[in-house]
Write a protein that holds these residues in place. Structure first.
Motif, PDB file in Angstrom:
ATOM      1  N   CYS A 243       0.896  -1.173  -0.185  1.00  0.00           N
ATOM      2  CA  CYS A 243       0.061  -0.035  -0.080  1.00  0.00           C
ATOM      3  C   CYS A 243       1.000   1.211  -0.109  1.00  0.00           C
ATOM      4  CB  CYS A 243      -0.926   0.130   1.214  1.00  0.00           C
ATOM      5  SG  CYS A 243      -2.134  -1.312   1.418  1.00  0.00           S
ATOM      6  N   VAL A 244       0.237   2.555  -0.475  1.00  0.00           N
ATOM      7  CA  VAL A 244       0.798   3.671  -0.387  1.00  0.00           C
ATOM      8  C   VAL A 244       0.626   4.381   0.974  1.00  0.00           C
ATOM      9  CG1 VAL A 244       1.201   5.876  -1.479  1.00  0.00           C
ATOM     10  CG2 VAL A 244       0.856   4.088  -3.000  1.00  0.00           C
ATOM     11  N   VAL A 245       1.541   4.444   1.841  1.00  0.00           N
ATOM     12  CA  VAL A 245       1.294   4.900   3.187  1.00  0.00           C
ATOM     13  C   VAL A 245       2.288   6.512   3.551  1.00  0.00           C
ATOM     14  CG1 VAL A 245       1.670   4.451   5.747  1.00  0.00           C
ATOM     15  CG2 VAL A 245       1.301   2.629   3.910  1.00  0.00           C
ATOM     16  N   THR A 246       1.104   7.368   3.753  1.00  0.00           N
ATOM     17  CA  THR A 246       1.757   8.923   4.086  1.00  0.00           C
ATOM     18  C   THR A 246       0.920   9.404   5.155  1.00  0.00           C
ATOM     19  OG1 THR A 246       0.610  10.129   2.628  1.00  0.00           O
ATOM     20  CG2 THR A 246       2.412   9.035   1.531  1.00  0.00           C
ATOM     21  N   GLY A 247       1.357  10.505   5.586  1.00  0.00           N
ATOM     22  CA  GLY A 247       0.591  11.509   6.480  1.00  0.00           C
ATOM     23  C   GLY A 247      -0.572  12.125   5.686  1.00  0.00           C
ATOM     24  N   ILE A 248      -1.459  12.642   6.455  1.00  0.00           N
ATOM     25  CA  ILE A 248      -2.487  13.182   5.759  1.00  0.00           C
ATOM     26  C   ILE A 248      -2.206  14.609   4.985  1.00  0.00           C
ATOM     27  CG2 ILE A 248      -3.288  14.967   7.500  1.00  0.00           C
ATOM     28  CD1 ILE A 248      -6.073  14.247   7.116  1.00  0.00           C
ATOM     29  N   ASP A 249      -0.901  15.157   5.132  1.00  0.00           N
ATOM     30  CA  ASP A 249      -0.408  16.170   4.773  1.00  0.00           C
ATOM     31  C   ASP A 249       0.558  15.724   3.441  1.00  0.00           C
ATOM     32  OD1 ASP A 249       1.369  14.659   6.149  1.00  0.00           O
ATOM     33  OD2 ASP A 249       2.260  16.619   7.370  1.00  0.00           O
ATOM     34  N   GLY A 250       0.721  14.348   3.046  1.00  0.00           N
ATOM     35  CA  GLY A 250       1.527  14.004   2.195  1.00  0.00           C
ATOM     36  C   GLY A 250       3.039  13.753   2.483  1.00  0.00           C
ATOM     37  N   ALA A 251       3.480  14.107   3.813  1.00  0.00           N
ATOM     38  CA  ALA A 251       4.724  13.652   4.371  1.00  0.00           C
ATOM     39  C   ALA A 251       4.886  12.234   4.687  1.00  0.00           C
ATOM     40  CB  ALA A 251       5.146  14.745   5.346  1.00  0.00           C
ATOM     41  N   PRO A 252       6.202  11.757   4.752  1.00  0.00           N
ATOM     42  CA  PRO A 252       6.390  10.498   5.333  1.00  0.00           C
ATOM     43  C   PRO A 252       6.106  10.605   6.707  1.00  0.00           C
ATOM     44  CG  PRO A 252       8.331  11.144   3.971  1.00  0.00           C
ATOM     45  CD  PRO A 252       7.239  12.318   4.108  1.00  0.00           C
ATOM     46  N   LEU A 253       5.547   9.202   7.294  1.00  0.00           N
ATOM     47  CA  LEU A 253       5.116   9.146   8.611  1.00  0.00           C
ATOM     48  C   LEU A 253       6.243   9.198   9.547  1.00  0.00           C
ATOM     49  CD1 LEU A 253       2.802   6.168   8.861  1.00  0.00           C
ATOM     50  CD2 LEU A 253       2.274   8.524   8.391  1.00  0.00           C
ATOM     51  N   GLY A 254       6.175   9.950  10.592  1.00  0.00           N
ATOM     52  CA  GLY A 254       7.224  10.273  11.573  1.00  0.00           C
ATOM     53  C   GLY A 254       6.987  11.279  12.527  1.00  0.00           C
ATOM     54  N   ARG A 255       7.903  12.004  13.192  1.00  0.00           N
ATOM     55  CA  ARG A 255       7.589  13.071  14.110  1.00  0.00           C
ATOM     56  C   ARG A 255       7.266  14.267  13.653  1.00  0.00           C
ATOM     57  NH1 ARG A 255      12.749  12.613  18.288  1.00  0.00           N
ATOM     58  NH2 ARG A 255      12.326  10.494  19.099  1.00  0.00           N
ATOM     59  N   ALA A 256       7.513  14.491  12.184  1.00  0.00           N
ATOM     60  CA  ALA A 256       7.051  15.684  11.496  1.00  0.00           C
ATOM     61  C   ALA A 256       5.791  15.380  10.776  1.00  0.00           C
ATOM     62  CB  ALA A 256       8.167  16.107  10.606  1.00  0.00           C
ATOM     63  N   GLY A 257       5.091  14.116  10.848  1.00  0.00           N
ATOM     64  CA  GLY A 257       4.073  13.938   9.915  1.00  0.00           C
ATOM     65  C   GLY A 257       2.867  14.198  10.895  1.00  0.00           C
ATOM     66  N   ARG A 258       1.621  14.273  10.118  1.00  0.00           N
ATOM     67  CA  ARG A 258       0.330  14.366  10.688  1.00  0.00           C
ATOM     68  C   ARG A 258      -0.488  13.528   9.829  1.00  0.00           C
ATOM     69  NH1 ARG A 258      -1.464  20.415   9.621  1.00  0.00           N
ATOM     70  NH2 ARG A 258      -0.389  19.927   7.505  1.00  0.00           N
ATOM     71  N   GLY A 259      -1.438  12.687  10.965  1.00  0.00           N
ATOM     72  CA  GLY A 259      -2.348  11.872  10.384  1.00  0.00           C
ATOM     73  C   GLY A 259      -2.142  10.871   9.416  1.00  0.00           C
ATOM     74  N   LEU A 260      -2.759  10.248   8.788  1.00  0.00           N
ATOM     75  CA  LEU A 260      -2.556   8.750   7.984  1.00  0.00           C
ATOM     76  C   LEU A 260      -3.390   8.846   6.654  1.00  0.00           C
ATOM     77  CD1 LEU A 260      -0.965   6.283   8.228  1.00  0.00           C
ATOM     78  CD2 LEU A 260      -3.080   5.252   9.317  1.00  0.00           C
ATOM     79  N   VAL A 261      -2.660   8.705   5.773  1.00  0.00           N
ATOM     80  CA  VAL A 261      -3.458   8.321   4.382  1.00  0.00           C
ATOM     81  C   VAL A 261      -2.969   6.916   3.818  1.00  0.00           C
ATOM     82  CG1 VAL A 261      -4.227   9.028   1.997  1.00  0.00           C
ATOM     83  CG2 VAL A 261      -4.093  10.717   3.681  1.00  0.00           C
ATOM     84  N   VAL A 262      -3.870   6.031   3.841  1.00  0.00           N
ATOM     85  CA  VAL A 262      -3.057   4.667   3.097  1.00  0.00           C
ATOM     86  C   VAL A 262      -4.198   4.378   2.173  1.00  0.00           C
ATOM     87  CG1 VAL A 262      -3.040   2.040   3.739  1.00  0.00           C
ATOM     88  CG2 VAL A 262      -2.451   3.662   5.703  1.00  0.00           C
TER      89      VAL A 262
END
Length: 278
Positions: A243-262
């Motif tokens: 799957c394609v997995v990022t934050g809701i802001d499109g950034a990679p998941l991590g401390r700077a990321g926000r939310g989740l879009v899978v």
């Protein structure tokens, strides 16, 4: 209620805890998730005590007993590992190299009102993970590289697909990205209505369903969810399935990321991101 060990079925632990070769992490995650799922299924429909957590959140005795069962499996197989549990908190060093993240009953509100849409999540940080559906007896799992679903003793490779056009949108507050980004706004977006159909499962079981092809995507607001006991197992399964997995802001998941879009594929992910930020 009996001791945690009373919930540990021999058929779950056989070949895992007592294996001469030693259990691999995926089998430990599966055994833990199944042990927790057994408790959740057994206690379903009972009148359960509630433990208030504030702000409308609560746990039930099923949450607590399921976590005890999961911890029993992890302690038997990995006695030196640290564990962060939704109900019991941190056990062992918080900065341990090996730490298990445990959510014994994701969807407590659903469960408390007699809804079976719940999940049991067990994940080794940056490693193996398992998501168990207590009522279908499916366990979605990964060894950190590939992802599978186990049902009736048979393992099948997970294959994400957007074919269902069903997108789960988590509507539970808080919404830290508002007003700039509002996942809930997707539901009224003309292109979303034309292309997809919304669903609200209110449990991270929906993440496993994206990996399994039962959902096209999952969207939720929030902070850094990569190390969350609620989301870690589902994220691991989705990543391993492709799957394609990022934050809701499109950034990679991590401390700077926000939310989740899978999303099941890049096209679906791109469409959702354009709607979220359009």
């Amino acid at each position: 209620m009996g001791s945690p060990g009373g919930w540990l079925r021999p058929d779950i632990l056989h070949g895992v805890i007592n294996s001469d070769a030693g259990p691999d992490d995926a089998e430990v995650a599966i055994a833990g998730a199944r042990a927790g799922a057994d408790v959740v299924r057994t206690m379903y429909g009972r009148r359960l005590s509630r433990i208030d957590k504030g702000a409308g959140d609560f746990a039930t005795t099923a949450d607590v007993e399921a976590e005890k069962a999961i911890l029993g499996v992890i302690r038997a197989a990995r006695p030196d590992d640290a564990v962060l549990g939704e109900e019991g908190g941190q056990r062992g060093a918080a900065d341990a190299v090996r730490q298990w993240l445990v959510d014994p009953l994701c969807g407590t509100l659903n469960y408390a009102v007699g809804n079976m849409l719940v999940a049991v999540n067990v994940a080794l940080r940056n490693g193996a993970a398992a998501v168990a559906d207590p009522f279908s007896s499916e366990v979605f799992f990964t060894d950190g590289e590939t992802a599978w679903v186990r049902h009736d003793g048979v393992d099948e490779r997970l294959a994400p697909t957007p074919a269902t056009q069903l997108v789960d949108v988590n509507l539970d507050p808080p919404f830290p990205s508002a007003p700039g980004i509002r996942a809930v706004a997707l539901l009224a977006h003309p292109e979303f209505v034309e292309r997809f159909r919304p669903r609200v499962v209110s449990t991270t079981l929906a993440l496993a369903w994206v990996a399994a092809g039962k959902r096209a995507a999952y969207v939720t607001d929030g902070g850094d969810l990569s190390g969350s006991v609620h989301f870690a197992a589902g994220i691991a399964v989705c990543r391993a399935s492709g799957c394609v997995v990022t934050g809701i802001d499109g950034a990679p998941l991590g401390r700077a990321g926000r939310g989740l879009v899978v999303a099941a594929d890049a096209e679906t992910h791109g469409l959702l991101m354009s709607m979220i930020h359009g």
